[in-house]
Design an enzyme around this catalytic site. Structure first.
Site, mmCIF file in Angstrom:
data_model
loop_
_atom_site.group_PDB
_atom_site.id
_atom_site.type_symbol
_atom_site.label_atom_id
_atom_site.label_comp_id
_atom_site.label_asym_id
_atom_site.label_seq_id
_atom_site.Cartn_x
_atom_site.Cartn_y
_atom_site.Cartn_z
ATOM 1 N N GLN A 78 0.809 -1.215 0.000
ATOM 2 C CA GLN A 78 0.000 0.000 0.000
ATOM 3 C C GLN A 78 0.850 1.276 0.000
ATOM 4 O O GLN A 78 2.048 1.256 0.304
ATOM 5 C CB GLN A 78 -0.902 0.017 1.236
ATOM 6 C CG GLN A 78 -2.098 -0.905 1.162
ATOM 7 C CD GLN A 78 -3.052 -0.639 2.313
ATOM 8 O OE1 GLN A 78 -3.137 -1.424 3.237
ATOM 9 N NE2 GLN A 78 -3.771 0.474 2.263
ATOM 10 N N HIS A 79 0.183 2.363 -0.346
ATOM 11 C CA HIS A 79 0.640 3.745 -0.122
ATOM 12 C C HIS A 79 1.747 4.252 -1.042
ATOM 13 O O HIS A 79 1.920 5.461 -1.175
ATOM 14 C CB HIS A 79 1.143 3.946 1.321
ATOM 15 C CG HIS A 79 0.170 3.658 2.396
ATOM 16 N ND1 HIS A 79 -1.098 4.192 2.438
ATOM 17 C CD2 HIS A 79 0.279 2.878 3.503
ATOM 18 C CE1 HIS A 79 -1.721 3.765 3.515
ATOM 19 N NE2 HIS A 79 -0.917 2.959 4.180
ATOM 20 N N ASP A 229 -2.267 -4.809 -0.290
ATOM 21 C CA ASP A 229 -1.902 -6.095 0.300
ATOM 22 C C ASP A 229 -2.778 -6.478 1.485
ATOM 23 O O ASP A 229 -3.170 -7.650 1.626
ATOM 24 C CB ASP A 229 -0.419 -6.130 0.678
ATOM 25 C CG ASP A 229 0.037 -4.966 1.545
ATOM 26 O OD1 ASP A 229 -0.798 -4.118 1.932
ATOM 27 O OD2 ASP A 229 1.249 -4.889 1.828
#
Length: 470
Positions: A78-79, A229
């Site tokens: 992520q991110h 994820d």
């Protein structure tokens, strides 16, 4: 006799790409592959997105089903901020979730809008991990790179686009950017941070497109939307609302699927969406299995060589920390005595890494409108869940039953469930439940080690200025 139906699920994580080929009807894994990623060290944490693609291709080829899979999907870390130029090539290496250089930008966002407003609009109070903070850091520190960005993507978006040619994402991963709302992208917020919504991917569900020529899979293979994820792992477990999960990997996370949109102005709980139509409130720490392995190496001990006893406290904030929000912190060891052993220090490091996650567990459930129930087993997943020391630490500090699913690579399995759903018409979480991915070993509860929990909780506020920027 009908032909075997197989799909491929991919987990593009911080450290590697993993692929599993799964029989759609039985859930049996019929092929696997893995290829490493590299991550920079030092002040930042960056990776070249091109290497993610090369690793994905290698991992998929290793499954033996690249040319025969019926569908594929990607779950990704992520991110991360991926910026692409007009040709679709990365403008610069991706800024990863555990790059804390954007802590100042995150704080500035909270100061400008207020935590309550941000939590209400986007579900979360951004930290240095969030994509919005990283975009602001890029604009302020590398404006020439920000100006060249013709597209802004998350890691799984980038890989889905390499497969299909389509600029798409899903609601789960998009909810970790800091600029997505249940109604779509927050265009007012995007305008304030200088990001044109036209640079962002379309949010889709179900099908993202089909594989184009030039990759490891057969042209025309169906591609699912993919997701972040943590959302993929929730799908991989077939999670029902209210069941808590603790994941031990490079990062540590605790989350649950909930029916209520979470809004936590304290910033402890991120109000993510799941990959379907529910929510995934989540708390995350930056320092988990790798931090413990580093401390074990410094002590010259195997990671399992822990010893009980002692009053030492170790806060293994080697990369700064996200929960609690201490981006400039470093690791701290307190309370050593002449009779303190190396094994006790190592156990204290496990305790310090686990305590913040367990402290946030009830916050996660309440943020999503669920009632915490200490009798409900805590699902323990991730690489650390295979270690005896990790299991015993979670049991001792939680005081609740712990279920360790036998299935590994749950992110890839969740992506595989998304891919299978394209072929069967089922919901992805229903596919995973049919596969029985959450079955495993149930560990009976032990008395909670309240003294250790209180010792850690008491050390944090007393550390004071040691956890601020030097």
């Amino acid at each position: 006799m009908s032909a075997q139906r197989v799909v491929i699920g991919i987990d593009s994580s911080t450290q590697s790409a993993k692929a599993v080929a799964v029989d759609v009807d039985t859930g049996a894994i019929v092929g696997e592959g893995r290829a490493p990623h590299s991550v920079t060290s030092g002040a930042g944490r960056e990776s070249d997105p091109e290497q993610w693609w090369r690793a994905l291709c290698a991992a998929v080829e290793q499954t033996g089903w690249a040319g025969r899979a019926g569908a594929v999907s990607v779950g990704g870390q992520q991110h991360g901020l991926v910026t692409l130029d007009e040709s679709g090539a990365p403008v610069r290496p991706a800024l990863l979730w555990n790059d804390v250089r954007s802590a100042g930008q995150a704080a500035a966002l909270a100061d400008k809008y207020g935590p309550e407003t941000l939590a209400r609009r986007t579900g979360s109070v951004p930290t240095a991990a969030f994509t919005i903070s990283k975009w602001l850091w890029l604009r302020e520190n590398e404006p020439h790179h920000a100006a060249r960005a013709a597209a802004v993507r998350l890691p799984h978006d980038y890989l889905t686009e390499r497969l299909t040619g389509e600029g798409v994402t899903d609601r789960g991963d998009a909810s970790g950017t800091g600029w997505w709302t249940p109604q779509g992208y927050d265009t007012d917020l995007l305008r304030d941070i200088g990001l044109d919504p036209a640079l962002l991917p379309r949010v889709v569900s179900g099908r993202a497109g089909t594989v184009r020529a030039g990759g490891p899979l057969s042209e025309g293979t169906l591609v699912a939307s993919g997701t972040g994820d943590n959302m993929a792992a929730a799908l991989g477990l077939g999670l029902e609302p209210g069941t808590p999960v603790l994941s031990l990997g490079t990062s540590g996370t605790v989350y649950a699927v909930t029916r209520q949109h979470p809004e936590d102005p304290t910033g402890i709980v991120a109000g993510f969406a799941d990959a379907l139509d529910n929510w995934l409130p989540l708390a995350c720490t930056l320092n988990c299995t790798q931090a413990i392995d580093k401390i074990a190496a410094l002590l010259g001990r195997d990671r399992e060589a822990v010893e009980p006893g002692g009053d030492a406290v170790v806060l293994p904030f080697l990369d700064g920390e996200r929960t609690p929000n201490l981006p400039h912190a470093a690791g701290l060891v307190y309370g050593l005595r002449h009779d303190t052993t190396a094994g006790q220090v190592l156990q204290a490091a496990y305790d310090g890494a686990a305590a913040a996650l367990l402290a946030a567990l009830d916050d996660v459930l309440r943020a999503g409108g669920e009632r915490p129930d200490p009798a409900t087993p805590l699902l323990l997943i991730g690489g650390g869940a295979r270690g005896a020391a990790w299991r015993q630490t979670i049991l001792r500090l939680s005081g609740r039953p712990v279920l360790v699913p036998a299935a590994a690579e749950l992110v890839a399995l969740g992506a595989a469930a998304q891919a299978a759903a394209l072929l069967t018409g089922e919901a992805p979480d229903a596919v995973a439940r049919r596969w029985g991915t959450a079955r495993g070993e149930l560990l009976e509860p032990v008395p909670r080690d309240v003294a250790a929990v209180e010792r850690i909780a008491g050390t944090l506020p007393r550390a004071g200025q040691l956890f601020t920027r030097l």
